[in-house]
Design a protein around this motif. Sequence first.
Motif, mmCIF file in Angstrom:
data_model
loop_
_atom_site.group_PDB
_atom_site.id
_atom_site.type_symbol
_atom_site.label_atom_id
_atom_site.label_comp_id
_atom_site.label_asym_id
_atom_site.label_seq_id
_atom_site.Cartn_x
_atom_site.Cartn_y
_atom_site.Cartn_z
ATOM 1 N N SER A 6 -4.354 -69.743 29.315
ATOM 2 C CA SER A 6 -2.928 -69.481 29.138
ATOM 3 C C SER A 6 -2.260 -70.788 28.764
ATOM 4 C CB SER A 6 -2.321 -68.903 30.418
ATOM 5 O OG SER A 6 -2.213 -69.900 31.420
ATOM 6 N N ALA A 7 -0.945 -70.839 28.877
ATOM 7 C CA ALA A 7 -0.249 -72.101 28.642
ATOM 8 C C ALA A 7 -0.521 -73.092 29.761
ATOM 9 C CB ALA A 7 1.249 -71.859 28.519
ATOM 10 N N ASP A 8 -1.040 -72.609 30.897
ATOM 11 C CA ASP A 8 -1.399 -73.473 32.009
ATOM 12 C C ASP A 8 -2.813 -74.008 31.831
ATOM 13 O OD1 ASP A 8 1.038 -73.016 33.259
ATOM 14 O OD2 ASP A 8 0.273 -71.275 34.338
ATOM 15 N N SER A 9 -3.156 -74.972 32.663
ATOM 16 C CA SER A 9 -4.489 -75.567 32.630
ATOM 17 C C SER A 9 -5.434 -74.731 33.482
ATOM 18 C CB SER A 9 -4.424 -77.009 33.147
ATOM 19 O OG SER A 9 -5.684 -77.618 33.069
ATOM 20 N N ALA A 66 -0.821 -84.896 32.468
ATOM 21 C CA ALA A 66 -0.926 -83.437 32.481
ATOM 22 C C ALA A 66 -2.382 -82.974 32.434
ATOM 23 C CB ALA A 66 -0.163 -82.847 31.292
ATOM 24 N N PHE A 67 -2.677 -81.921 33.177
ATOM 25 C CA PHE A 67 -3.991 -81.301 33.083
ATOM 26 C C PHE A 67 -4.191 -80.786 31.652
ATOM 27 C CE2 PHE A 67 -2.991 -80.176 37.683
ATOM 28 C CZ PHE A 67 -3.833 -81.142 38.219
ATOM 29 N N PRO A 68 -5.428 -80.767 31.149
ATOM 30 C CA PRO A 68 -5.653 -80.308 29.777
ATOM 31 C C PRO A 68 -5.387 -78.815 29.608
ATOM 32 C CG PRO A 68 -7.747 -80.612 30.896
ATOM 33 C CD PRO A 68 -6.685 -81.168 31.808
ATOM 34 N N THR A 69 -4.855 -78.446 28.470
ATOM 35 C CA THR A 69 -4.648 -77.037 28.122
ATOM 36 C C THR A 69 -5.374 -76.745 26.811
ATOM 37 O OG1 THR A 69 -2.561 -77.595 27.034
ATOM 38 C CG2 THR A 69 -2.436 -76.847 29.323
ATOM 39 N N GLY A 115 -23.265 -64.217 27.790
ATOM 40 C CA GLY A 115 -22.399 -64.604 26.696
ATOM 41 C C GLY A 115 -20.933 -64.551 27.078
ATOM 42 N N VAL A 116 -20.078 -64.843 26.105
ATOM 43 C CA VAL A 116 -18.639 -64.932 26.342
ATOM 44 C C VAL A 116 -17.872 -64.125 25.301
ATOM 45 C CG1 VAL A 116 -16.682 -66.529 26.120
ATOM 46 C CG2 VAL A 116 -18.616 -67.122 27.582
ATOM 47 N N LEU A 117 -16.873 -63.396 25.758
ATOM 48 C CA LEU A 117 -15.928 -62.691 24.898
ATOM 49 C C LEU A 117 -14.560 -63.353 24.980
ATOM 50 C CD1 LEU A 117 -16.784 -59.032 26.030
ATOM 51 C CD2 LEU A 117 -17.615 -60.171 23.954
ATOM 52 N N CYS A 118 -13.767 -63.182 23.956
ATOM 53 C CA CYS A 118 -12.373 -63.611 23.896
ATOM 54 C C CYS A 118 -12.239 -65.108 23.622
ATOM 55 C CB CYS A 118 -11.607 -63.220 25.161
ATOM 56 S SG CYS A 118 -9.827 -63.576 25.057
ATOM 57 N N ASN A 119 -12.269 -65.948 24.645
ATOM 58 C CA ASN A 119 -12.114 -67.403 24.541
ATOM 59 C C ASN A 119 -10.861 -67.784 23.759
ATOM 60 O OD1 ASN A 119 -12.593 -70.133 24.835
ATOM 61 N ND2 ASN A 119 -13.933 -70.255 23.053
ATOM 62 N N LYS A 120 -9.711 -67.367 24.296
ATOM 63 C CA LYS A 120 -8.421 -67.714 23.701
ATOM 64 C C LYS A 120 -7.330 -67.511 24.748
ATOM 65 C CE LYS A 120 -7.682 -63.025 21.915
ATOM 66 N NZ LYS A 120 -7.521 -62.173 20.709
ATOM 67 N N PRO A 121 -6.129 -68.011 24.511
ATOM 68 C CA PRO A 121 -5.023 -67.695 25.429
ATOM 69 C C PRO A 121 -4.717 -66.204 25.387
ATOM 70 C CG PRO A 121 -4.487 -69.587 24.051
ATOM 71 C CD PRO A 121 -5.726 -68.970 23.471
ATOM 72 N N ALA A 122 -4.484 -65.619 26.532
ATOM 73 C CA ALA A 122 -4.252 -64.177 26.576
ATOM 74 C C ALA A 122 -3.562 -63.788 27.870
ATOM 75 C CB ALA A 122 -5.584 -63.422 26.448
ATOM 76 N N SER A 123 -2.910 -62.627 27.842
ATOM 77 C CA SER A 123 -2.360 -62.025 29.044
ATOM 78 C C SER A 123 -3.501 -61.430 29.850
ATOM 79 C CB SER A 123 -1.363 -60.923 28.672
ATOM 80 O OG SER A 123 -1.198 -60.003 29.730
ATOM 81 N N GLY A 124 -3.501 -61.682 31.157
ATOM 82 C CA GLY A 124 -4.578 -61.204 31.994
ATOM 83 C C GLY A 124 -4.703 -59.692 32.057
ATOM 84 N N THR A 125 -3.570 -58.998 31.986
ATOM 85 C CA THR A 125 -3.633 -57.531 32.027
ATOM 86 C C THR A 125 -4.054 -56.958 30.673
ATOM 87 O OG1 THR A 125 -1.243 -57.503 31.606
ATOM 88 C CG2 THR A 125 -1.968 -57.293 33.887
ATOM 89 N N GLU A 126 -3.627 -57.627 29.594
ATOM 90 C CA GLU A 126 -3.962 -57.128 28.263
ATOM 91 C C GLU A 126 -5.391 -57.442 27.866
ATOM 92 O OE1 GLU A 126 -1.021 -58.678 25.611
ATOM 93 O OE2 GLU A 126 0.635 -57.623 26.597
#
Length: 388
Positions: A151-154, A97-100, A120-131
């Motif tokens: 997301s849950a995908d790689s 499996a590809f890494p997640t 720089g970077v904001l967020c850096n977590k799993p998230a809904s793209g629209t939210e």
Amino acid sequence: MPRACVIVLDAVGAGELPDAAEWGDVGSDTLGNVARAVGGLDLPNLEALGLGNVEPLEGCPPQPGAPAVAGRLLERSKGKDTTAGHWELMGVVTAVAFPTYPYGFPDDVIDPFMNRTARGVLCNKPASGTEVILEYGEQHQKTGKWIVYTSADSVFQIAAHEETIPLEELYDACRAAREILTGKHAVGRVIARPFTGTPGKYERTTNRHDFSLEPRRPNYLSAIRDAGHTTYGVGKISDIFAGCDIDESFPTKSNVDGINRTIELLESIDDGFVFTNLVETDQLWGHRNDPVNFHRCLQDFDRRLPDILETLRDGDLLLITSDHGCDPTTPSSDHSREHAMLLAYAAGRNAAGRIHAGEFGDVGATVCAWLGAKHPGKGAPGTPIIEP
């Protein structure tokens, strides 16, 4: 000359795979659950072709004499994402499996990315793209920092406002991320997610671009080209295969655009393979848990199916399939581990309702055999669904 066309209805899964429990997807059945949620499917053209023979579907009864071979395909790859699904359709099994990243990306990914892009970077977590753009968009515009999420995908996804960071800079950042994300961090896709609008009213644009790993070769796509046939990628096909073995690419802005482009190609080419992805069932409605509009999206395709069929010449091959599920009726908004649906139609023949139980690689094997290409070898699974 022989011609073949594969249309992938993205995320239109046909019931959980035997190992669905390992992926948290017990009970997922995108087609079946959507049918129940809307009180029965209204897809008369797909029904006539044999959709009701794929699996029991409310509102879509079986057709004993259907002209297309119908069935469900088993995925051997360890994944439930776009890349693994499409690759396996063309004979490339993802055995590991590809890494997640359920907790976001580690410093040895984020730090070099920030250094390479000078932002720089904001967020850096799993998230809904629209939210995520609603939550971080204003801060992004004030600071110029990237919105990085997964997301849950790689996937390593980078969102940026088109008026804050130019599109080409966003694409360059994705290319840099793709170079960083190798080895143990070799995610399936880096995705550019541009958006526009104002705080509270941000919307993603159609300028998305995917940067995928390169698939292993030889595979069914490379075999088709080696046999002298031209391959045409419609939608995000070229992105999914990192441009490998796609001779001509036609990115699209919508399913309507993708259907029109497919029809135009089938009206104009005399030889070759048309490979189309129609993404809106996944991108717009599956991930947003909206079964009503998921069904409406299928209806949009159903209305144009006669136009596609009219472009076929005797001896042409059309396969309609999927790459994974994204059941909009379950609590999860992620992809689901499901069978692919299958409708395989040879123009000028009648399959008389034949049912096929196989695996994803059967799609590529069928196209390869149909076009008279040499089988790429033991590493590419699958057997032809319809013999030439």
